[in-house]
Design a protein around this motif. Sequence first.
Motif, PDB file in Angstrom:
ATOM      1  N   ILE A 237      20.012 -27.331 -28.161  1.00 36.49           N
ATOM      2  CA  ILE A 237      21.139 -27.701 -27.168  1.00 36.49           C
ATOM      3  C   ILE A 237      22.315 -27.344 -27.331  1.00 36.49           C
ATOM      4  N   LEU A 238      22.019 -27.175 -28.338  1.00 31.96           N
ATOM      5  CA  LEU A 238      24.310 -27.479 -28.552  1.00 31.96           C
ATOM      6  C   LEU A 238      24.622 -26.378 -28.579  1.00 31.96           C
ATOM      7  N   HIS A 239      24.315 -25.205 -27.557  1.00 29.90           N
ATOM      8  CA  HIS A 239      24.534 -23.494 -27.267  1.00 29.90           C
ATOM      9  C   HIS A 239      26.157 -23.626 -26.389  1.00 29.90           C
ATOM     10  N   GLU A 240      26.062 -24.845 -25.843  1.00 28.58           N
ATOM     11  CA  GLU A 240      27.272 -25.190 -25.002  1.00 28.58           C
ATOM     12  C   GLU A 240      28.165 -25.932 -25.103  1.00 28.58           C
ATOM     13  N   ILE A 241      28.017 -26.515 -26.175  1.00 30.09           N
ATOM     14  CA  ILE A 241      28.585 -27.630 -26.866  1.00 30.09           C
ATOM     15  C   ILE A 241      30.329 -27.519 -26.716  1.00 30.09           C
ATOM     16  N   SER A 272      31.611 -23.345 -30.072  1.00 28.68           N
ATOM     17  CA  SER A 272      30.214 -23.834 -30.853  1.00 28.68           C
ATOM     18  C   SER A 272      30.072 -23.673 -31.610  1.00 28.68           C
ATOM     19  N   TYR A 273      30.580 -22.088 -31.906  1.00 30.16           N
ATOM     20  CA  TYR A 273      29.849 -21.983 -33.719  1.00 30.16           C
ATOM     21  C   TYR A 273      31.081 -22.417 -34.666  1.00 30.16           C
ATOM     22  N   VAL A 289      23.818 -19.490 -31.662  1.00 29.82           N
ATOM     23  CA  VAL A 289      25.338 -20.056 -30.194  1.00 29.82           C
ATOM     24  C   VAL A 289      26.486 -19.414 -30.686  1.00 29.82           C
ATOM     25  N   LEU A 290      26.464 -18.699 -31.598  1.00 28.46           N
ATOM     26  CA  LEU A 290      27.751 -17.544 -31.293  1.00 28.46           C
ATOM     27  C   LEU A 290      26.912 -16.394 -30.971  1.00 28.46           C
ATOM     28  N   GLU A 291      26.363 -15.504 -30.745  1.00 29.83           N
ATOM     29  CA  GLU A 291      25.682 -14.939 -30.405  1.00 29.83           C
ATOM     30  C   GLU A 291      25.207 -14.778 -29.203  1.00 29.83           C
ATOM     31  N   GLY A 300      27.541  -7.484 -24.308  1.00 33.61           N
ATOM     32  CA  GLY A 300      27.580  -9.045 -23.953  1.00 33.61           C
ATOM     33  C   GLY A 300      28.894  -8.943 -25.109  1.00 33.61           C
ATOM     34  N   TYR A 301      29.449 -10.305 -25.060  1.00 31.07           N
ATOM     35  CA  TYR A 301      30.384 -11.197 -26.182  1.00 31.07           C
ATOM     36  C   TYR A 301      29.874 -12.160 -26.984  1.00 31.07           C
TER      37      TYR A 301
END
Length: 444
Positions: A237-241, A272-273, A289-291, A300-301
């Motif tokens: 839910i919060l990964h794009e905050i 987000s992290y 959320v960081l990974e 990736g990044y």
Amino acid sequence: MNSYNVSELKENTFFTADVVLDKTFLLLNNTIPLTADLIKALNDWEFTQVYSDGSIGTGVIKETQITEMFSNEIEVDNSSTTHKPNSGEVIGDSETVDIGSFGVAQSSPVSESVKQAILGTPPVRKPEISAAENEQKRMAVVQTVYNEYLNYINRVYTRYATHKELDLEEMARKVRDLCVFIKDNRRYVLRVEPDLNANNRNFLVSHSMRATVYAITIGLQLRMPLTKLEELGTACILHEIGMLRIPPQLYLTDRPLATTEKNQLNTHPIISYTILKGFNAPLNVCLAVLEHHEKENGTGYPRHISGSQISLYAKIISVVCSFEAITAPRSYKAAAGSFEAMVEMLKNSGQQYDGTVIKALLYSLSLFPIGSYVYLSDERIGRVIDVNPENPKNPIVQIVGEKSKSGEPTVIETNETTIRILRVLNKEETADIIKATGETKTSE
């Protein structure tokens, strides 16, 4: 509302009022006794208490109570095509739980024979309702609940954008309820389709909601315990905050981004992290959320980590975000079909995604995902209504425009020999079928 310890509940006892979980989701009504399996499931899923306005009693109720229950109840078909776990099911390395035994949140109507036995009166005949009508009512109820969760996520994002506030305890409760909702209504929830205006920040809300549904579905397939599903759902839910601190034109545009713009966009996992760390979110959630933009091959990044260095939650979110992005409309592109999206994910170009998670996605949605219209080898047209865990290539299909002798829709299990799927109908063909059958296309 009174609370009762699950450890003290006894088999074959009744409550004098409805029993709920977390004071919201109905567990059983006051005409249904507790069973050993239900008590075991509550313990397995770490529910320590249930709640009721009544007390433990004999189960004897007044006729007016039953009449009221019958008149107020929405009649929906709670049945779905289910299969017991087997060797084809995906099992992850995480802690396991018997998903099939979790029978909660179903409001089962009292049968006429039970009513007659309780009251000693002749049964009241109710008008029969077709399976198709039951299906539509169930879908309508699921759509309503889905929209409630969508509105909740919108409030979460709006509250953070305007007040810099997050209530993670409330979210944990909401996600727990969402897990129960998805578990009990999987084949309906997966039919909800996106219909959104991607030119505003609602894009983030819709994306987070759909990705979370897919993530929890995969988590259930991997037999994650409820505590881990809560963390996974919260992270998704919060990964794009962090996107709320980035100009929306950077992630809504179809033009190529300049290097500086791309670098700015790629900082959103770090933002987000940082946000979640500031609210003392669990480390597993923060790392997810960081990974979530890291890749198995290290391309990736933001940290360019690979393989086992990436958390399981992040691996799942990476897969569902990509699948959601392919199947959702954007201001700069049309949505691809779910079949095309699944094929694209299975290609796993350059091994970007974890193989176990990709397999879990396939076994959760099937190669021909729920809701797809397909052309069969016997020249009939069907709509995929459930997965076949023994073989994701051969889902359960409801034949369009065909009914059995009893008047119920014809449902078959496709196979490799007698009735197989030849292809998925394209958008124009699907639209024609929906128009011809009078079905309502479900959307957000």
